[in-house]
Design an enzyme around this catalytic site. Structure first.
Site, mmCIF file in Angstrom:
data_model
loop_
_atom_site.group_PDB
_atom_site.id
_atom_site.type_symbol
_atom_site.label_atom_id
_atom_site.label_comp_id
_atom_site.label_asym_id
_atom_site.label_seq_id
_atom_site.Cartn_x
_atom_site.Cartn_y
_atom_site.Cartn_z
ATOM 1 N N GLY A 58 0.846 -1.189 0.000
ATOM 2 C CA GLY A 58 0.000 0.000 0.000
ATOM 3 C C GLY A 58 0.873 1.227 0.000
ATOM 4 O O GLY A 58 2.097 1.121 0.166
ATOM 5 N N CYS A 74 5.700 -5.890 0.730
ATOM 6 C CA CYS A 74 6.005 -4.470 0.620
ATOM 7 C C CYS A 74 5.633 -3.746 1.925
ATOM 8 O O CYS A 74 6.252 -3.991 2.951
ATOM 9 C CB CYS A 74 5.305 -3.895 -0.621
ATOM 10 S SG CYS A 74 5.779 -2.210 -0.994
ATOM 11 N N TYR A 75 4.599 -2.903 1.922
ATOM 12 C CA TYR A 75 4.182 -2.236 3.166
ATOM 13 C C TYR A 75 3.855 -3.286 4.233
ATOM 14 O O TYR A 75 4.074 -3.056 5.429
ATOM 15 C CB TYR A 75 2.962 -1.353 2.883
ATOM 16 C CG TYR A 75 2.362 -0.728 4.122
ATOM 17 C CD1 TYR A 75 2.974 0.346 4.742
ATOM 18 C CD2 TYR A 75 1.181 -1.230 4.677
ATOM 19 C CE1 TYR A 75 2.428 0.914 5.894
ATOM 20 C CE2 TYR A 75 0.627 -0.679 5.814
ATOM 21 C CZ TYR A 75 1.254 0.398 6.423
ATOM 22 O OH TYR A 75 0.712 0.947 7.557
ATOM 23 N N HIS A 98 7.471 -7.310 -5.070
ATOM 24 C CA HIS A 98 6.091 -7.690 -5.367
ATOM 25 C C HIS A 98 6.020 -9.021 -6.110
ATOM 26 O O HIS A 98 6.138 -9.054 -7.333
ATOM 27 C CB HIS A 98 5.414 -6.586 -6.177
ATOM 28 C CG HIS A 98 5.137 -5.374 -5.348
ATOM 29 N ND1 HIS A 98 3.956 -5.181 -4.662
ATOM 30 C CD2 HIS A 98 5.924 -4.328 -5.024
ATOM 31 C CE1 HIS A 98 4.019 -4.063 -3.975
ATOM 32 N NE2 HIS A 98 5.207 -3.517 -4.176
ATOM 33 N N GLU A 121 3.449 -10.628 -6.637
ATOM 34 C CA GLU A 121 2.150 -10.744 -7.321
ATOM 35 C C GLU A 121 2.156 -10.118 -8.713
ATOM 36 O O GLU A 121 1.185 -10.232 -9.440
ATOM 37 C CB GLU A 121 1.031 -10.118 -6.461
ATOM 38 C CG GLU A 121 0.971 -8.595 -6.439
ATOM 39 C CD GLU A 121 1.988 -7.923 -5.505
ATOM 40 O OE1 GLU A 121 2.934 -8.594 -5.054
ATOM 41 O OE2 GLU A 121 1.819 -6.720 -5.253
ATOM 42 N N SER A 147 -18.270 -1.477 -26.264
ATOM 43 C CA SER A 147 -17.258 -0.582 -26.831
ATOM 44 C C SER A 147 -16.486 -1.254 -27.954
ATOM 45 O O SER A 147 -15.726 -0.616 -28.650
ATOM 46 C CB SER A 147 -16.271 -0.184 -25.734
ATOM 47 O OG SER A 147 -15.484 -1.309 -25.387
ATOM 48 N N GLY A 148 -16.689 -2.570 -28.114
ATOM 49 C CA GLY A 148 -15.879 -3.297 -29.093
ATOM 50 C C GLY A 148 -14.623 -3.856 -28.458
ATOM 51 O O GLY A 148 -13.877 -4.601 -29.070
ATOM 52 N N GLY A 149 -14.361 -3.482 -27.200
ATOM 53 C CA GLY A 149 -13.190 -3.995 -26.489
ATOM 54 C C GLY A 149 -13.493 -5.358 -25.879
ATOM 55 O O GLY A 149 -14.639 -5.820 -25.874
ATOM 56 N N VAL A 150 -12.443 -5.976 -25.366
ATOM 57 C CA VAL A 150 -12.562 -7.332 -24.842
ATOM 58 C C VAL A 150 -13.548 -7.371 -23.664
ATOM 59 O O VAL A 150 -14.446 -8.219 -23.621
ATOM 60 C CB VAL A 150 -11.176 -7.839 -24.360
ATOM 61 C CG1 VAL A 150 -11.275 -9.237 -23.802
ATOM 62 C CG2 VAL A 150 -10.173 -7.786 -25.495
ATOM 63 N N ASP A 151 -13.385 -6.424 -22.723
ATOM 64 C CA ASP A 151 -14.159 -6.511 -21.488
ATOM 65 C C ASP A 151 -15.669 -6.410 -21.730
ATOM 66 O O ASP A 151 -16.439 -7.253 -21.269
ATOM 67 C CB ASP A 151 -13.738 -5.401 -20.506
ATOM 68 C CG ASP A 151 -12.252 -5.428 -20.211
ATOM 69 O OD1 ASP A 151 -11.622 -6.480 -20.462
ATOM 70 O OD2 ASP A 151 -11.707 -4.409 -19.753
ATOM 71 N N SER A 152 -16.086 -5.382 -22.460
ATOM 72 C CA SER A 152 -17.534 -5.224 -22.623
ATOM 73 C C SER A 152 -18.097 -6.313 -23.527
ATOM 74 O O SER A 152 -19.237 -6.747 -23.344
ATOM 75 C CB SER A 152 -17.898 -3.829 -23.129
ATOM 76 O OG SER A 152 -17.395 -3.608 -24.424
ATOM 77 N N THR A 153 -17.292 -6.813 -24.487
ATOM 78 C CA THR A 153 -17.801 -7.876 -25.358
ATOM 79 C C THR A 153 -17.996 -9.169 -24.563
ATOM 80 O O THR A 153 -19.019 -9.851 -24.702
ATOM 81 C CB THR A 153 -16.829 -8.142 -26.539
ATOM 82 O OG1 THR A 153 -16.554 -6.910 -27.182
ATOM 83 C CG2 THR A 153 -17.419 -9.117 -27.534
ATOM 84 N N LYS A 196 -7.597 -8.866 -16.493
ATOM 85 C CA LYS A 196 -7.695 -8.904 -17.954
ATOM 86 C C LYS A 196 -7.365 -10.286 -18.551
ATOM 87 O O LYS A 196 -8.057 -10.764 -19.442
ATOM 88 C CB LYS A 196 -6.701 -7.886 -18.527
ATOM 89 C CG LYS A 196 -6.910 -7.583 -19.967
ATOM 90 C CD LYS A 196 -7.748 -6.365 -20.083
ATOM 91 C CE LYS A 196 -8.259 -6.095 -21.447
ATOM 92 N NZ LYS A 196 -9.147 -4.938 -21.425
#
Ligand code: XMP
Length: 549
Positions: free
Chosen positions: A13, A40-41, A128, A130, A182-188, A332
């Site tokens: 953080g 980290c923190y 990190h 992760e 939007s034509g992007g991966v996420d919304s499709t 993603k």
């Protein structure tokens, strides 16, 4: 409750253990018996609570570093080779671990890169594990889960889609879902999941052409949704509603707010004109997990930038329970995996991510008129670009260095060194080609005009076409092209190339592009009279964000 935990991770953080408002944990958490890993923190906090010393860092360590193992065998770093690549993002550092701890690894600037107290089953890493840039990060987390905590691999990602669809059916509770794709991966992917879960009679989609899209985007969307058989998607051309209010705005956050609010307004008018207000409807969104984190949507991560899916109009709908976000818990790469399981075409799934506010956040504005100034490291460009340090936002000018005859890889090493040393800049770019010498360059006062957008769209299309033809687009995760109001004489804008490699957009590496391709692209761009210069962004995230605003 925590006594039943198999293991506890105290995450990183932006805070410092010495600030009163910093998050902390009950010290008892460290003796409930479950293994604890501080990252980290988290490592600093564990050390601080157990009597170790945390030193306030005067100089940060952001980016790649090499891990030097020094502690002999350990369960946490089992299988991690010496001199391994790790990712750092910190200022404070543990100067002396608490009694009973031993140091497992160091880096050239951090003497406590990993620590452990195996008797108490307490572990810490300053880096990190992760993030993907840590070469054996996944193995370190696996060591913690399976070797130290004794967890078993008993989850089945194959069941994920069924579960998400079940959640959609439950949350929608008989209502319809209206989607802006939007034509992007996420919304499709989010749209397709809703379509599968609820059927075409209960799912509608509209694509809004905001005038902020890349060249050919609307046609691409139209063709692809037709191919997918989703004749439930309509195209709405609403450029004026976005471009007119943006014409006078120069502040990056205000831009995002205006676009977000305008989205809501256009969405409301579309919903109303289709009579959906009277019915019981929900608004579907393709928001993914990193969008939520970076908008300050989790309790402790501070706001890095306001995501357009989290502006006030949308927040109001959220409070009223009218938003459905089937991908809100996914990264993603997981969304792409889900898309592949849904048999969505590779051409769509492998597209580079493109931000919702579109070219607007790649068309930099400025409210000053000022010359660049020379410093001992290079040229200070007085624009403000957004960056991230620790988990918080920074706005800072940009430093341009001369590309000269140096290779992109050599320039990157130089840029990383400069950024770690100077806290006054968060981005370093290389001047690849300029029409006039650097000392005559200035930043012009500029806002988003249709002319500048058209110039950016043209430059972006050239870069896209050339990187596709050379195959370079398959080597990068995203390749933003940014227009900066930097130039001389009549040529008042410059283009910055920002190819990056990433897995989830949370961290990113600037990619060293082949010299031939770089020179070719630069020559094509500088041939456009309005373009004053071509630059290459050498900055990793952190400290620079992927986008410039
Ligand atoms: P940054 O610039 O924060 O970008 O390093 C991380 C990833 O998020 C994308 N991005 C956005 N996507 N709406 C979006 O849909 C936004 O407002 C937005 N801002 C950044 C960015 O393109 C990168 O992939």
């Amino acid at each position: 409750m925590l006594s039943a935990a198999r293991g506890i991770i105290v995450s990183g953080g932006p805070s410092s253990v010495y600030d009163d408002s910093s998050p902390t944990i009950e010290p008892g958490v460290l003796s409930v018996g479950a293994p604890v890993l501080g990252i980290c923190y988290g490592q600093q906090l564990i050390s601080h609570l157990l009597g170790g010393t945390v030193r306030k860092g005067d100089k940060g360590e952001f980016g790649l570093a090499l891990l030097e193992l020094c502690g002999g065998d350990s369960d946490l770093l089992h299988g991690v080779p010496n001199h391994d690549r790790i990712w750092m993002s910190h200022r404070d550092v543990v100067a002396a671990p608490p009694a009973g701890f031993r140091v497992l690894a160091t880096t050239s600037t951090c003497e406590t890169a990993a620590i452990e107290n195996p008797e108490r089953r307490l572990y810490g890493v300053q880096f990190h594990p992760e993030v993907v840039h840590t070469a054996h990060g996944r193995e370190i987390l696996e060591n913690f889960l399976f070797r130290i905590c004794g967890c078993e691999r008993d989850w089945n990602p194959g069941q994920r889609i069924g579960k998400v669809e079940e959640q959609i059916r439950q949350q929608s509770a008989g209502r319809k879902v209206f989607f802006f794709v939007s034509g992007g991966v996420d919304s499709t992917v989010a749209f397709t999941l809703c379509l599968r879960a609820l059927g075409p009679d209960r799912v509608h989609g509209v694509y809004v052409d905001t005038g902020l899209m890349r060249e050919g985007e609307t046609d691409f969307v139209e063709t692809n949704f037709e191919l997918l058989g989703h004749n439930v998607v309509e195209i709405e051309r609403r450029e004026d509603e976005f471009l007119t209010p943006l014409e006078t705005v120069r502040d990056p956050e205000l831009k995002r707010h205006i676009i977000g609010e305008q989205f809501v307004r256009v969405q409301e008018s579309i919903i109303e004109s289709r009579g959906l207000l009277s019915g019981d409807w929900l608004l579907g969104q393709g928001t993914i997990y990193p969008d939520t984190i970076e908008s300050g949507g989790t309790a402790k991560a501070s706001t890095i930038k306001t995501h357009h899916n989290r502006v006030p109009g949308i927040q109001k709908l959220m409070q009223a329970g009218r938003i459905i976000e089937p991908l809100a818990d996914f990264y993603k790469d997981e969304v792409r995996e889900i898309g592949r399981s849904l048999d969505l075409p590779a051409e769509l799934l492998d597209r580079h991510p493109f931000p919702g506010p579109g070219l607007a956040i790649r068309c930099l504005c400025s409210d000053i008129d000022e010359h660049v100034s020379q410093t001992s490291e290079g040229w200070r460009i007085p624009v403000r670009s957004v960056g991230v340090q620790g988990d918080s936002r920074s706005y800072a000018p940009v430093l341009a260095i001369d590309a000269g005859a140096h290779s992109p890889a050599a320039l990157q090493a130089e840029a990383t060194e400069i950024i770690n040393r100077l806290s006054s800049v968060n981005r370093v770019i290389a001047a690849v080609s300029t029409r006039e010498p650097m000392h005559s360059q200035r930043v012009f006062s500029a806002s988003i005009t249709r002319g500048r957008l058209a110039l950016l769209r043209r430059a972006d299309a050239i870069v896209r076409q050339m990187s596709h033809a050379s195959g370079f687009d398959r080597e990068v995760w995203q390749f933003p092209v940014i227009l900066v109001p930097l130039g001389a004489g009549e040529s008042r804008d410059s283009v910055v190339l920002r190819p990056i490699q990433s897995v989830d957009g949370m961290t990113a590496d600037s990619v060293a592009m082949g010299e031939d391709l770089l020179r070719h692209i630069a020559a094509r761009l500088i041939a456009i009279p309005e373009i004053a210069g071509v630059y290459y962004d050498l900055t990793h995230k952190p400290p620079g964000t992927i986008e410039w605003e």
